[in-house]
Scaffold this motif. Structure first.
Motif, PDB file in Angstrom:
ATOM      1  N   GLY A   1      -6.202   0.008   1.719  1.00  0.00           N
ATOM      2  CA  GLY A   1      -5.106   0.976   1.627  1.00  0.00           C
ATOM      3  C   GLY A   1      -5.112   1.908   2.817  1.00  0.00           C
ATOM      4  N   ASP A   2      -4.304   2.974   2.751  1.00  0.00           N
ATOM      5  CA  ASP A   2      -4.336   4.019   3.775  1.00  0.00           C
ATOM      6  C   ASP A   2      -3.965   3.465   5.149  1.00  0.00           C
ATOM      7  N   CYS A   3      -2.837   2.762   5.244  1.00  0.00           N
ATOM      8  CA  CYS A   3      -2.431   2.234   6.543  1.00  0.00           C
ATOM      9  C   CYS A   3      -1.889   3.339   7.446  1.00  0.00           C
ATOM     10  N   HIS A   4      -2.094   3.159   8.738  1.00  0.00           N
ATOM     11  CA  HIS A   4      -1.661   4.127   9.744  1.00  0.00           C
ATOM     12  C   HIS A   4      -0.729   3.447  10.741  1.00  0.00           C
ATOM     13  N   GLY A   5       0.319   4.143  11.153  1.00  0.00           N
ATOM     14  CA  GLY A   5       1.198   3.629  12.198  1.00  0.00           C
ATOM     15  C   GLY A   5       0.567   3.701  13.562  1.00  0.00           C
ATOM     16  N   ARG A   6      -0.302   4.655  13.745  1.00  0.00           N
ATOM     17  CA  ARG A   6      -1.133   4.793  14.934  1.00  0.00           C
ATOM     18  C   ARG A   6      -2.033   6.004  14.729  1.00  0.00           C
TER      19      ARG A   6
ATOM     20  N   PRO B   1      -8.772  15.555  -6.258  1.00  0.00           N
ATOM     21  CA  PRO B   1      -9.086  14.637  -5.154  1.00  0.00           C
ATOM     22  C   PRO B   1      -8.335  13.319  -5.216  1.00  0.00           C
ATOM     23  N   PHE B   2      -7.178  13.281  -5.886  1.00  0.00           N
ATOM     24  CA  PHE B   2      -6.447  12.021  -6.041  1.00  0.00           C
ATOM     25  C   PHE B   2      -5.563  11.764  -4.824  1.00  0.00           C
ATOM     26  N   VAL B   3      -6.220  11.457  -3.717  1.00  0.00           N
ATOM     27  CA  VAL B   3      -5.548  11.059  -2.486  1.00  0.00           C
ATOM     28  C   VAL B   3      -6.222   9.785  -1.974  1.00  0.00           C
ATOM     29  N   ASN B   4      -5.573   9.134  -1.018  1.00  0.00           N
ATOM     30  CA  ASN B   4      -6.078   7.892  -0.433  1.00  0.00           C
ATOM     31  C   ASN B   4      -6.100   6.745  -1.451  1.00  0.00           C
ATOM     32  N   PRO B   5      -4.972   6.466  -2.105  1.00  0.00           N
ATOM     33  CA  PRO B   5      -4.934   5.406  -3.121  1.00  0.00           C
ATOM     34  C   PRO B   5      -5.163   4.023  -2.506  1.00  0.00           C
ATOM     35  N   GLN B   6      -5.862   3.182  -3.261  1.00  0.00           N
ATOM     36  CA  GLN B   6      -6.260   1.861  -2.782  1.00  0.00           C
ATOM     37  C   GLN B   6      -5.712   0.741  -3.646  1.00  0.00           C
ATOM     38  N   CYS B   7      -5.381  -0.372  -3.010  1.00  0.00           N
ATOM     39  CA  CYS B   7      -5.125  -1.612  -3.721  1.00  0.00           C
ATOM     40  C   CYS B   7      -6.461  -2.284  -4.027  1.00  0.00           C
ATOM     41  N   GLY B   8      -6.512  -2.987  -5.169  1.00  0.00           N
ATOM     42  CA  GLY B   8      -7.722  -3.682  -5.554  1.00  0.00           C
ATOM     43  C   GLY B   8      -8.260  -3.162  -6.872  1.00  0.00           C
ATOM     44  N   PRO B   9      -9.453  -3.634  -7.243  1.00  0.00           N
ATOM     45  CA  PRO B   9     -10.267  -4.570  -6.470  1.00  0.00           C
ATOM     46  C   PRO B   9      -9.752  -6.001  -6.558  1.00  0.00           C
ATOM     47  N   VAL B  10      -9.970  -6.748  -5.478  1.00  0.00           N
ATOM     48  CA  VAL B  10      -9.652  -8.163  -5.413  1.00  0.00           C
ATOM     49  C   VAL B  10     -10.966  -8.937  -5.491  1.00  0.00           C
ATOM     50  N   ALA B  11     -11.096  -9.789  -6.498  1.00  0.00           N
ATOM     51  CA  ALA B  11     -12.306 -10.586  -6.685  1.00  0.00           C
ATOM     52  C   ALA B  11     -12.218 -11.856  -5.842  1.00  0.00           C
ATOM     53  N   VAL B  12     -13.284 -12.173  -5.123  1.00  0.00           N
ATOM     54  CA  VAL B  12     -13.324 -13.344  -4.247  1.00  0.00           C
ATOM     55  C   VAL B  12     -14.274 -14.372  -4.846  1.00  0.00           C
ATOM     56  N   GLU B  13     -13.756 -15.508  -5.204  1.00  0.00           N
ATOM     57  CA  GLU B  13     -14.523 -16.568  -5.868  1.00  0.00           C
ATOM     58  C   GLU B  13     -15.699 -17.017  -5.002  1.00  0.00           C
ATOM     59  N   GLY B  14     -16.865 -17.061  -5.604  1.00  0.00           N
ATOM     60  CA  GLY B  14     -18.054 -17.558  -4.921  1.00  0.00           C
ATOM     61  C   GLY B  14     -18.858 -16.519  -4.181  1.00  0.00           C
ATOM     62  N   ALA B  15     -18.334 -15.301  -4.048  1.00  0.00           N
ATOM     63  CA  ALA B  15     -19.057 -14.258  -3.322  1.00  0.00           C
ATOM     64  C   ALA B  15     -20.261 -13.782  -4.128  1.00  0.00           C
TER      65      ALA B  15
ATOM     66  N   THR C   1       0.829  -1.200   0.000  1.00  0.00           N
ATOM     67  CA  THR C   1       0.000   0.000   0.000  1.00  0.00           C
ATOM     68  C   THR C   1       0.866   1.254   0.000  1.00  0.00           C
ATOM     69  N   HIS C   2       0.327   2.316  -0.602  1.00  0.00           N
ATOM     70  CA  HIS C   2       0.926   3.642  -0.487  1.00  0.00           C
ATOM     71  C   HIS C   2       0.331   4.344   0.728  1.00  0.00           C
ATOM     72  N   ASP C   3       0.981   5.428   1.172  1.00  0.00           N
ATOM     73  CA  ASP C   3       0.342   6.234   2.206  1.00  0.00           C
ATOM     74  C   ASP C   3      -0.800   7.048   1.591  1.00  0.00           C
ATOM     75  N   ALA C   4      -1.532   7.746   2.437  1.00  0.00           N
ATOM     76  CA  ALA C   4      -2.723   8.461   1.969  1.00  0.00           C
ATOM     77  C   ALA C   4      -2.395   9.519   0.924  1.00  0.00           C
ATOM     78  N   PHE C   5      -1.150   9.958   0.886  1.00  0.00           N
ATOM     79  CA  PHE C   5      -0.743  11.003  -0.056  1.00  0.00           C
ATOM     80  C   PHE C   5      -0.058  10.434  -1.294  1.00  0.00           C
ATOM     81  N   GLY C   6      -0.050   9.123  -1.425  1.00  0.00           N
ATOM     82  CA  GLY C   6       0.607   8.509  -2.570  1.00  0.00           C
ATOM     83  C   GLY C   6       2.098   8.767  -2.613  1.00  0.00           C
ATOM     84  N   GLY C   7       2.696   9.047  -1.449  1.00  0.00           N
ATOM     85  CA  GLY C   7       4.130   9.315  -1.384  1.00  0.00           C
ATOM     86  C   GLY C   7       4.537  10.702  -1.833  1.00  0.00           C
TER      87      GLY C   7
END
Length: 329
Positions: free
Chosen positions: A216-221, A79-93, A57-63
């Protein structure tokens, strides 16, 4: 023995908490990071229930904020902030199912200082904003960089805070909407709730075939409320296990740990988010734990706990929880 065996995921998930294949969602695999939760992007991965995803993941500012001299108003392309990984498709959902996401680990990545917080004009809990409009001048911009490792968050030479990471933005696609990744709601999204950290299992209502998981958008705390609007934003390796639960429909996001269950509400004003969270928790106690609804109402009045995730995003997020020791969970 891990508590996961007694969790909803362990008891009712298709994989029963048993880990399957591990998928590396690297920057190269992801390609274009996403700024919208919705059904219109092609999946970057296809996984099966029980599989594990390790996402870069990138940080909320995309580095974009590399030093304390990089003012947000100059380097961010809203508004191109808070970049996300995905989408991840889950079989059977399928629509009406529940997607279970067990957060296994969050590790800082990239050069130090990896953590960033900032004061951004017209953004934050104690300033005028476009929706809380005031005549006073915006607060001066400021950026603070911090070294973030598993050993702690070096806030300053005087203060080192514990490393208590979580995923700030996590959820599934709405059925037809395409919604900014800055927005939290029934699908999850930008909840900024510190309980969404390693060890927790987060449950999301599936709204369309394959679920389409984003993260995405992980936080250290972060403190309760994310007061200035920006936590300790970090790029990270986020590792999650994904399972699927059939025959259990939920109206919004729920969360479970070894010690408590939590219902999550996102709304403005804040009291409506609290009402949404507590109402769902009471109905959860009534449907799954054998409480009559008014008895559950009494119990939450005397033993419920309320966590403020964020009080700064387009909708505020609160989590209402109760200890499992009180309910036989």
């Amino acid at each position: 023995m891990s508590w996961i065996g007694t969790s909803y995921m362990g008891r009712r998930g298709v994989a029963r908490g048993v880990r399957g294949a591990t998928h590396e969602l690297t920057e190269a695999v992801q390609g274009q990071y996403r700024y919208v939760y919705g059904p219109y992007a092609d999946p970057v991965l296809r996984i099966r229930p029980g599989d594990v995803v390790r996402a870069e993941t990138h940080d909320a500012f995309g580095g974009a904020i590399k030093t304390e001299a990089d003012m947000p108003s100059r380097v961010l392309n809203m508004p191109f902030v808070n970049p996300q990984c995905g989408p991840v498709a889950v079989e059977g959902a399928e629509k009406g199912d529940v997607l279970a996401v067990h957060i296994l680990d969050i590790e800082p990545r990239g050069p130090q200082p990896a953590g960033t917080t900032a004061l951004i004009p017209e953004f934050g809990g104690l300033v005028a904003t476009p929706t809380t409009a005031m005549l006073n001048a915006p607060i001066p911009e400021r950026v603070k960089k911090m070294e973030v490792t598993r050993a702690g968050v070096k806030f300053s030479d005087r203060v080192t805070l514990p490393y208590e990471p979580f995923i700030g933005t996590l959820g599934v696609s709405p059925e037809i909407e395409a919604v900014s990744s800055l927005q939290p709601d029934y699908w999850g999204g930008n909840m900024d709730l510190p309980d969404v950290g390693p060890g927790a299992v987060v449950y999301f209502p599936v709204n369309l075939k394959d679920a389409y998981l984003y993260l995405g958008d992980c936080h250290g705390r972060q403190g309760d409320g994310e007061l200035c609007g920006v936590a300790v934003e970090i790029p990270a390796y986020a590792t999650v296990q994904v399972d699927l639960i059939k025959g259990w429909s939920i109206p919004g996001v729920r969360l479970e740990t070894a010690d408590f269950i939590m219902s999550i509400g996102s709304a403005r004003p804040m009291e409506d988010a609290a009402r949404m969270a507590y109402r769902d928790l009471i109905r959860w106690l009534a449907s799954d734990y054998g409480f009559e609804e008014s008895e559950a109402y009494f119990l939450c009045t005397q033993a419920g706990r309320l966590r403020v995730g964020n009080m700064v995003d387009p909708k505020y997020t609160l989590g209402a929880s109760i200890l499992k020791s009180y309910i036989g969970g």
